[in-house]
Design a protein around this motif. Structure first.
Motif, PDB file in Angstrom:
ATOM      1  N   ARG B  97       0.814  -1.216   0.000  1.00 52.86           N
ATOM      2  CA  ARG B  97       0.000   0.000   0.000  1.00 52.86           C
ATOM      3  C   ARG B  97       0.848   1.266   0.000  1.00 52.86           C
ATOM      4  NH1 ARG B  97      -5.555  -0.764   1.837  1.00 52.86           N
ATOM      5  NH2 ARG B  97      -5.471   1.291   2.778  1.00 52.86           N
ATOM      6  N   ASN B 100       1.435   2.815  -3.743  1.00 52.56           N
ATOM      7  CA  ASN B 100       0.594   3.826  -4.387  1.00 52.56           C
ATOM      8  C   ASN B 100      -0.012   4.782  -3.363  1.00 52.56           C
ATOM      9  OD1 ASN B 100      -1.387   2.183  -3.306  1.00 52.56           O
ATOM     10  ND2 ASN B 100      -2.724   2.312  -5.091  1.00 52.56           N
ATOM     11  N   MET B 102      -1.539   4.414  -0.593  1.00 53.11           N
ATOM     12  CA  MET B 102      -2.862   4.164  -0.021  1.00 53.11           C
ATOM     13  C   MET B 102      -2.838   4.267   1.496  1.00 53.11           C
ATOM     14  SD  MET B 102      -5.187   3.861  -2.229  1.00 53.11           S
ATOM     15  CE  MET B 102      -6.577   3.208  -1.324  1.00 53.11           C
ATOM     16  N   MET B 138      -4.708  -0.441  -8.033  1.00 56.15           N
ATOM     17  CA  MET B 138      -4.695  -1.407  -6.947  1.00 56.15           C
ATOM     18  C   MET B 138      -5.995  -2.198  -6.945  1.00 56.15           C
ATOM     19  SD  MET B 138      -3.771  -0.715  -3.035  1.00 56.15           S
ATOM     20  CE  MET B 138      -2.905  -2.008  -2.192  1.00 56.15           C
ATOM     21  N   PHE B 140      -8.046  -4.923  -4.377  1.00 53.59           N
ATOM     22  CA  PHE B 140      -8.010  -5.236  -2.953  1.00 53.59           C
ATOM     23  C   PHE B 140      -8.368  -6.691  -2.686  1.00 53.59           C
ATOM     24  CE2 PHE B 140      -8.581  -0.784  -3.510  1.00 53.59           C
ATOM     25  CZ  PHE B 140      -7.821  -0.208  -2.520  1.00 53.59           C
ATOM     26  N   LYS B 142     -10.743  -7.921  -0.732  1.00 48.75           N
ATOM     27  CA  LYS B 142     -12.165  -8.194  -0.867  1.00 48.75           C
ATOM     28  C   LYS B 142     -12.655  -7.491  -2.130  1.00 48.75           C
ATOM     29  CE  LYS B 142     -16.218  -7.272   1.713  1.00 48.75           C
ATOM     30  NZ  LYS B 142     -16.686  -6.267   2.653  1.00 48.75           N
ATOM     31  N   ASN B 144     -14.430  -5.151  -4.337  1.00 48.50           N
ATOM     32  CA  ASN B 144     -15.191  -3.981  -3.924  1.00 48.50           C
ATOM     33  C   ASN B 144     -15.772  -3.231  -5.108  1.00 48.50           C
ATOM     34  OD1 ASN B 144     -12.748  -3.122  -4.866  1.00 48.50           O
ATOM     35  ND2 ASN B 144     -12.388  -1.619  -3.284  1.00 48.50           N
ATOM     36  N   PRO B 145     -16.614  -3.916  -5.908  1.00 48.67           N
ATOM     37  CA  PRO B 145     -17.243  -3.181  -7.013  1.00 48.67           C
ATOM     38  C   PRO B 145     -18.131  -2.077  -6.461  1.00 48.67           C
ATOM     39  CG  PRO B 145     -18.348  -5.266  -6.666  1.00 48.67           C
ATOM     40  CD  PRO B 145     -17.148  -5.265  -5.767  1.00 48.67           C
ATOM     41  N   PHE B 146     -18.245  -1.006  -7.213  1.00 52.05           N
ATOM     42  CA  PHE B 146     -19.149   0.060  -6.801  1.00 52.05           C
ATOM     43  C   PHE B 146     -20.581  -0.397  -7.020  1.00 52.05           C
ATOM     44  CE2 PHE B 146     -15.517   2.721  -8.566  1.00 52.05           C
ATOM     45  CZ  PHE B 146     -14.900   2.790  -7.344  1.00 52.05           C
ATOM     46  N   PRO B 147     -21.501   0.091  -6.218  1.00 51.43           N
ATOM     47  CA  PRO B 147     -22.909  -0.272  -6.444  1.00 51.43           C
ATOM     48  C   PRO B 147     -23.479   0.443  -7.662  1.00 51.43           C
ATOM     49  CG  PRO B 147     -22.708   1.144  -4.523  1.00 51.43           C
ATOM     50  CD  PRO B 147     -21.322   0.889  -5.016  1.00 51.43           C
ATOM     51  N   LYS B 148     -22.874   0.161  -8.793  1.00 49.71           N
ATOM     52  CA  LYS B 148     -23.311   0.737 -10.057  1.00 49.71           C
ATOM     53  C   LYS B 148     -23.405  -0.411 -11.053  1.00 49.71           C
ATOM     54  CE  LYS B 148     -20.277   4.751  -9.302  1.00 49.71           C
ATOM     55  NZ  LYS B 148     -21.169   5.863  -9.051  1.00 49.71           N
ATOM     56  N   LEU B 193     -23.136  -5.797  -8.430  1.00 45.93           N
ATOM     57  CA  LEU B 193     -23.246  -6.574  -7.196  1.00 45.93           C
ATOM     58  C   LEU B 193     -23.897  -7.929  -7.445  1.00 45.93           C
ATOM     59  CD1 LEU B 193     -24.278  -3.753  -4.723  1.00 45.93           C
ATOM     60  CD2 LEU B 193     -22.024  -4.643  -5.245  1.00 45.93           C
ATOM     61  N   ARG B 207     -11.602  -2.686 -13.963  1.00 44.06           N
ATOM     62  CA  ARG B 207     -11.769  -1.296 -13.568  1.00 44.06           C
ATOM     63  C   ARG B 207     -10.404  -0.635 -13.420  1.00 44.06           C
ATOM     64  NH1 ARG B 207     -14.950  -0.831  -7.985  1.00 44.06           N
ATOM     65  NH2 ARG B 207     -12.884  -1.161  -7.140  1.00 44.06           N
ATOM     66  N   ALA B 208      -9.473  -1.384 -12.843  1.00 45.60           N
ATOM     67  CA  ALA B 208      -8.142  -0.813 -12.621  1.00 45.60           C
ATOM     68  C   ALA B 208      -7.391  -0.637 -13.937  1.00 45.60           C
ATOM     69  CB  ALA B 208      -7.342  -1.696 -11.665  1.00 45.60           C
TER      70      ALA B 208
END
Lengths: 339, 303
Positions: B97, B100, B102, B138, B140, B142, B144-148, B193, B207-208
């Motif tokens: 971390r 970058n 974080m 980065m 992670f 877990k 962690n997709p956005f709720p989109k 989700l 996404r990254a």
């Protein structure tokens, strides 16, 4: 060994299954515990039921009282009372429209300003402020809600009203006088606008505290995920925080609105107490709650009193629908959108 | 897999790490979250090696008064997968971390030593973290997709960065690169989700890479996934390292063996502070480690 924890002894007593005597002893102890337990549990249930009953009966009693109090006006004006503009104790003509208008204008305007400020404070406290700063500022914002409204009203009269008159109302009228909203200001600063400003101070802590708690529920992983994609703080807040909590922010504003429409004392101190509908924000006005607070001790007729009860009914209905709306929004749009 | 011209010092392995060295004079602890101890330029001249992406020298991390990690000296090479392995709590993720920035938002975080990215001091004053993270992506532990929607998850960062031209192609490219396109191409508008854990993690990788970073940091990306999803992520790492430099933290030694060109073994030193024990080519680490502690760990005789 019979300390304060004796009711728990039954649980902690070691029972040796090999020895029937010990097992019996263990069972008798458990029986005694069960008796205590049963009594306490029954008492608790009754207490809870009693509390619930008192609240429900109290609410019903208040509703009944308000309706009986208003019966005279109900008979005289009927439901049309809400649409009648005149409020004139001298001629026994009463209607709620002016006051409803004043209530909505001051509250909508106040909540609009408070929403911007409150959400900004909520964002600051939850996501931006260093922990130590948040630990100081957070309680300060909450203390704002602890100021008695009558004190806030005094501040409104002596500080906010003249300040608003000279620094906001007059310049706005000069610059945008062609818009009816920004008409000619009064002479001392008592106006719908000043009342809105006082309401802002009352509503900001509510919205700030509620939105802060809502923003804190946005999972850290989502915020980290956004930041790891090279998002700026604003992009992160817009894309991940605000976009996942719109219903919570709306509910916070609705609850703030509920606080604003019910406020009587502080508003009555600064609004100018004149029953007229005016598009001009800077003119004097009155609200449902403010008028009741102002005139209830000096009624000129029984109908006057009954009409004020009627105003109370209108206010009560308004308040009730606000709370129901907040519940509806949070139930139907407030599902946790992150799994 | 590395260019044969790798300078020998690039693969140096600080096997002597462990004894409590005296804190370097550069050490500065910070208390506030916003101010960082400024890592000074090293006294040793910077030797730019064309294929070195990160160059850490004597890097240490502290949280408030607590030292978390120290004596990290390693080079991470371009277009290679580098694995960080080691027991829990030994600072692998902390070091990852740092790469970058974080850790910046953690109160009391302080970094000392020198951490360079293509020769630029990552922690120099004035370095823009947003810019750092835009280049160093980065993923992670877990998912962690956005709720989109799936599309918006991938398109979100490119939109922020103004890469709005050919957004559809960009999203498709990223999803294809993350080996997810065929599974989601018919439901791009559906919520992310609704995907399975492994799909969500590949979406996070898509996404990254949608913003075409230089480096991908993967923090135990498969630890929350089942073996099949894990295999697909590992396969993906294999494909991705032709285009990106990859650093992957993993608990799973077989995973490190399968995906990594180089492996860094972290452990606690005698003061219970996380440190780098050994860093070398993966096959060397697993076949003939130089350090007894590495040997114990990879043969399962740890602790």
């Amino acid at each position: 060994m019979s300390g304060w924890w004796w009711p728990l002894r039954g649980y902690s007593a070691r029972v040796d299954p090999a020895s029937s005597a010990a097992a019996l002893a263990g069972r008798t102890r458990l029986t005694r515990l069960n008796r205590v337990d049963r009594v306490a549990s029954r008492a608790l249930r009754w207490l809870a039921l009693l509390g619930a009953l008192i609240v429900s009966l109290g609410l019903l009693a208040i509703v009944y009282q308000v309706i009986t109090g208003a019966s005279l006006a109900l008979h005289r004006f009927g439901p049309g009372f809400v649409g009648r503009q005149q409020w004139s104790p001298a001629t026994n003509q009463f209607g709620a429209l002016t006051l409803l208008y004043g209530t909505l204008v001051t509250s909508v305007f106040g909540v609009a300003i408070a929403a911007v400020l409150g959400v900004a404070i909520g964002l600051f406290l939850s996501l931006m402020a260093p922990r130590r700063v948040a630990a100081v500022v957070g309680p300060l914002v909450e203390m704002l809600a602890a100021i008695p409204s009558v004190v806030l009203g005094l501040v409104g009269i002596y500080l906010i009203a003249p300040f608003a008159l000279h620094n906001i109302e007059a310049p706005l009228h000069r610059a945008f006088g062609f818009i009816p909203l920004f008409g000619p200001p009064g002479t001392v600063g008592n106006s719908d606008f000043t009342a809105s400003l006082v309401l802002v101070i009352m509503v900001v802590p509510i919205i700030a505290a509620l939105t802060r708690d809502i923003f804190l529920t946005v999972p850290r992983e989502l915020r980290d995920g956004a930041e790891a994609l090279g998002a700026t703080r604003w992009e992160m807040i817009r894309g991940v925080v605000l976009s996942t909590t719109p219903s919570g922010v709306v509910v916070a504003c609705i609850l703030g609105f509920g606080r604003a429409i019910g406020e009587a004392i502080a508003v009555t101190q600064v609004i100018g107490n004149i029953t007229q509908v005016s598009a001009n924000l800077f003119a004097r006005g009155d609200t449902l709650a403010s008028l009741i607070a102002n005139q209830f001790l000096t009624p000129v007729s029984a109908l006057h009193t009954a009409s004020m009860f009627y105003l109370g009914m209108v206010l009560f209905t308004l308040e009730l629908s606000t709370i129901l709306l907040a519940r509806y929004v949070s139930r139907n749009f407030g599902r946790r959108q992150w799994a | 897999m590395t260019p044969s011209g790798t300078p020998p010092e690039a693969a140096r392995s600080p096997t002597q790490a462990g004894p409590a060295t005296t804190p370097s004079p550069r050490l500065r602890l910070s208390s506030g979250a916003a101010s960082y101890p400024v890592s000074q330029a090293s006294d040793r001249p910077w030797r730019p090696a064309a294929d070195v992406v990160f160059c850490a020298e004597e890097v240490g991390v502290s949280y408030g008064a607590k030292r978390a990690v120290r004596n990290i000296t390693l080079d991470i090479h371009r277009n290679e997968a580098t694995a960080f392995i080691g027991p829990s709590g030994c600072g692998k993720t902390t070091v990852l971390r740092c790469l970058n920035r974080m850790n910046d938002s953690i109160p009391g975080f302080g970094l000392y030593g020198s951490l360079r990215y293509h020769g630029h001091d990552l922690y120099a004053p004035g370095v823009n973290r947003v810019e750092v993270r835009r280049r160093i992506g980065m993923v992670f532990q877990k998912p962690n997709p956005f709720p989109k929607s799936i599309f918006d998850n991938v398109a979100w960062a490119p939109r922020n960065l103004g890469m709005k031209a050919d957004l559809d192609e960009r999203v498709e490219r990223a999803l294809r690169a993350a080996a997810l396109w065929d599974e989601v191409k018919d439901r791009l508008k559906a919520s992310a989700l609704g995907l399975s854990g492994g799909q969500q993690q590949r979406l996070c990788i898509a996404r990254a890479i949608a913003i075409e970073p230089d480096v991908l940091l993967l923090d135990e990306p498969a630890s929350a996934l089942d073996p099949i999803a894990t295999a697909s992520i590992e396969e993906l790492v294999h494909d991705l390292k032709t285009r990106y430099t990859i650093v992957i933290v993993t608990h799973n030694m077989q995973q490190a063996m399968r995906v990594a060109d180089r492996t860094a073994f972290f452990s606690l030193d005698r003061d219970q502070i996380g440190t780098l024990i050994e860093y070398d080519r993966t096959e060397r680490i697993f076949s003939q480690p130089a350090d007894q502690r590495t040997r114990d760990y990879i043969t399962g005789r740890f602790g």
